[in-house]
Enzyme design. Structure first.
Site, short mmCIF file in Angstrom:
data_model
loop_
_atom_site.label_atom_id
_atom_site.label_comp_id
_atom_site.label_asym_id
_atom_site.label_seq_id
_atom_site.Cartn_x
_atom_site.Cartn_y
_atom_site.Cartn_z
N GLU A 1 -6.73 -4.48 1.12
CA GLU A 1 -7.12 -4.08 2.37
C GLU A 1 -7.32 -5.26 3.30
O GLU A 1 -7.60 -6.38 2.84
CB GLU A 1 -8.15 -3.25 2.51
CG GLU A 1 -8.82 -2.94 4.02
CD GLU A 1 -7.91 -2.26 4.80
OE1 GLU A 1 -7.76 -2.66 5.80
OE2 GLU A 1 -7.39 -1.34 4.32
N CYS B 1 0.36 9.05 8.28
CA CYS B 1 -0.14 9.75 9.39
C CYS B 1 0.98 9.58 10.59
O CYS B 1 0.82 10.33 11.84
CB CYS B 1 -1.38 9.32 9.95
SG CYS B 1 -1.31 7.53 10.71
#
Length: 407
Positions: free
Chosen positions: A290, A364
Site C-alpha cells: 500500500e 469500485c
C-alpha cells in the site's frame, strides 16, 4: 412537451430523445411518459403521465429534497438489474463479456460511514446532506441509509458545529462507526486555540466519541477507534479507507476468498488497513502492499497483535509509480488487487506478464475495471466470473469482485 424515457443515464437520470437531441429528466424510469417544459437539455416542471411498473413509493421521508439517494423511486429488482447492466455495459465497451453471479445488496440503515455537511446558524446548526445539484443542506433525521449508530451521533456533531463552525462557510464531518464509538473527522472548522481545544475535548467525552480529528489534527482521543478484520483488530488512521457497510465488506471478502481458493501465498495490492489481507492471513501467508505509510503501520500492528494468523509482511510502495514487477510474484499463488477509482493500469500491465495463477480483482469503477480486465486478458488470463456488490444502496455507485485465472 411530451417525451418517453428510453433508458437511464450513468447517474440515474431518465434519458429521452427530443426533436433536437437528448433530453434528461431526473427521477424517471424507462418507459415512463413525461410532460414538462424543455430548458436546454433538461425537462423542467414535469409530471408523469404514464408511470413505470417498477416505480415504488420512496421508503425515506427525505427522498424528495435530499440528494443523498438517487434511486429510491425504483424497485429493488429494477435497481439490481440496472447495476448489473452498468458493469456488463462497461465490459461490452471493451469487447468483453463474463458470467455474472447474483448481485449482493446491503440492507437499509447499514451505512457505517458518511460525510455530513453542516453550517452554523443564528440559532444552532443545520446539518445533513446536500440537495441534488445544490449547496443547500437538507436535514435528514429519518435517513434510511445510515446505520442507527451514525444517526445517534447527530446531537454531538451539532455541538461540534456550534462550537467550531462558521456561518459563512460549510463544515464537513466524516463519521465512522467503530467498535469503540464514533470516529469523527472535521474539515473546515475554525482555527484551533486553547479554549476551542478544551471545548472540543469536552464534547468528545460527553458524547462518547472515540476520536476527534479537527482540520487534520487529532485533538481528542478517548479510546482507539478499532475495526475488526477477521481475528485482527486495527485502529485506522484518520480518514483511512473503509468499506461503506459491514455487510458489503463481508460480501466482498467472501467473493475474494472464493476467487483465490486454496492459495497459500498471497499478495494483496492496495491493501489499505487490511480489509482482505488480515482475514486471508488466517489460512495463507500474505504480503500486503500500500502506498500510505500510516495505513501500513496500522495493518502491521493489527497483524502483530492478533492470534492465529499466518505470516503477514507489509511494504509501503507507490503502486502507480512503482508497480510490482513480474519477477516479484515468484512463488505467489494468488493476487488480490483493490485499486482506487482510477484503476491500476501500470500494475495490471505487469500482472499480465506474471505467472500468478489467480487474480481477485476488486473495483469500485466498472469503466476502469473493464479497461484493466482487457489488459489481463490480452496477457493470457481468462475472466471466470464477476460478482457485483451493491453496498451504496439507492445510488449509481457499483462495486465488484472478478476472478481471473491462467489456463
Amino acid at each position: 412537451m411530451k417525451v418517453t424515457i428510453d433508458r437511464l443515464g450513468h447517474l440515474g437520470d431518465g434519458v429521452a430523445q427530443g426533436p433536437n437531441g437528448t433530453i434528461f429528466v431526473p427521477g424517471m424510469l424507462p418507459g415512463e411518459e413525461v410532460e414538462g417544459d424543455l430548458q436546454g437539455d433538461q425537462l423542467a416542471d414535469f409530471r408523469i403521465l404514464t408511470p413505470s411498473v417498477n416505480r415504488v413509493k420512496p421508503p425515506c421521508s427525505h427522498a424528495k429534497t435530499c440528494g443523498g439517494c438517487l434511486m429510491q423511486h425504483a424497485s429493488d429488482a429494477f435497481v439490481a438489474d440496472w447495476k448489473l447492466g452498468i458493469v456488463k455495459g462497461a465490459l461490452a465497451g471493451q469487447g468483453l463479456e463474463a458470467e455474472f453471479r447474483p448481485i449482493l445488496t446491503s440492507p437499509p440503515k447499514s451505512r457505517r460511514r458518511a460525510t455530513i455537511a453542516a453550517r452554523r446558524t443564528k440559532n444552532g446548526a443545520l446539518m445533513g446532506f446536500h440537495a441534488r445539484a445544490s449547496d443547500m443542506v437538507v436535514n435528514v433525521p429519518n435517513c434510511q441509509l445510515l446505520h442507527p449508530d451514525l444517526i445517534a451521533t447527530f446531537p454531538g456533531l451539532e455541538a461540534l458545529v456550534k462550537l467550531g463552525g462558521s456561518r459563512s462557510g460549510e463544515v464537513s464531518l466524516t463519521v465512522t462507526r467503530s467498535l469503540a464509538g464514533a470516529d469523527v473527522m472535521v474539515v473546515g472548522g475554525k482555527e484551533l486555540d486553547s479554549g476551542l481545544l478544551l471545548e472540543l475535548a469536552r464534547v468528545t467525552e460527553s458524547f462518547g466519541f472515540a476520536r476527534l480529528t479537527w482540520n487534520g489534527e487529532t485533538v481528542a482521543l478517548r479510546t482507539a477507534p478499532m475495526q475488526r478484520f477477521g481475528k485482527a483488530l486495527v485502529s485506522p488512521p484518520p480518514g483511512a479507507f473503509l468499506q461503506a457497510t459491514a455487510e458489503g465488506e463481508q460480501a466482498l471478502l467472501r467473493s475474494v476468498a472464493l476467487a483465490i481458493g486454496p492459495a497459500r501465498k498471497i499478495v494483496d495490492l492496495f491493501a489499505g488497513v487490511g480489509t482482505f489481507a488480515l482475514p486471508l492471513a488466517e489460512r495463507a501467508e500474505v504480503h500486503a502492499v500500500e502506498g500510505d505509510a500510516p495505513m501500513m503501520a496500522a495493518l502491521e500492528k493489527g497483524a502483530n497483535n492478533a492470534q492465529g494468523l499466518k505470516r503477514v509482511t507489509v511494504e509501503t510502495r507507490d503502486l502507480f509509480r512503482r508497480p510490482l514487477e513480474p519477477d516479484e510474484f515468484k512463488g505467489v499463488e494468488a493476487v488480490v488487487i483493490d485499486p482506487p477509482r482510477a484503476g491500476a493500469e501500470a500494475q495490471m500491465a505487469t500482472l499480465a506478464r506474471s505467472g500468478v495463477p489467480v487474480i481477485a480483482s476488486v473495483s469500485c469503477n466498472p469503466i476502469s475495471f473493464a479497461r484493466d480486465a482487457k489488459t489481463l486478458i490480452a496477457g493470457g488470463y481468462h475472466l471466470d466470473w464477476v460478482q457485483v456488490v451493491d453496498q451504496f444502496r439507492w445510488s449509481a455507485h457499483v462495486e465488484l469482485v472478478a476472478r481471473f485465472s491462467r489456463s
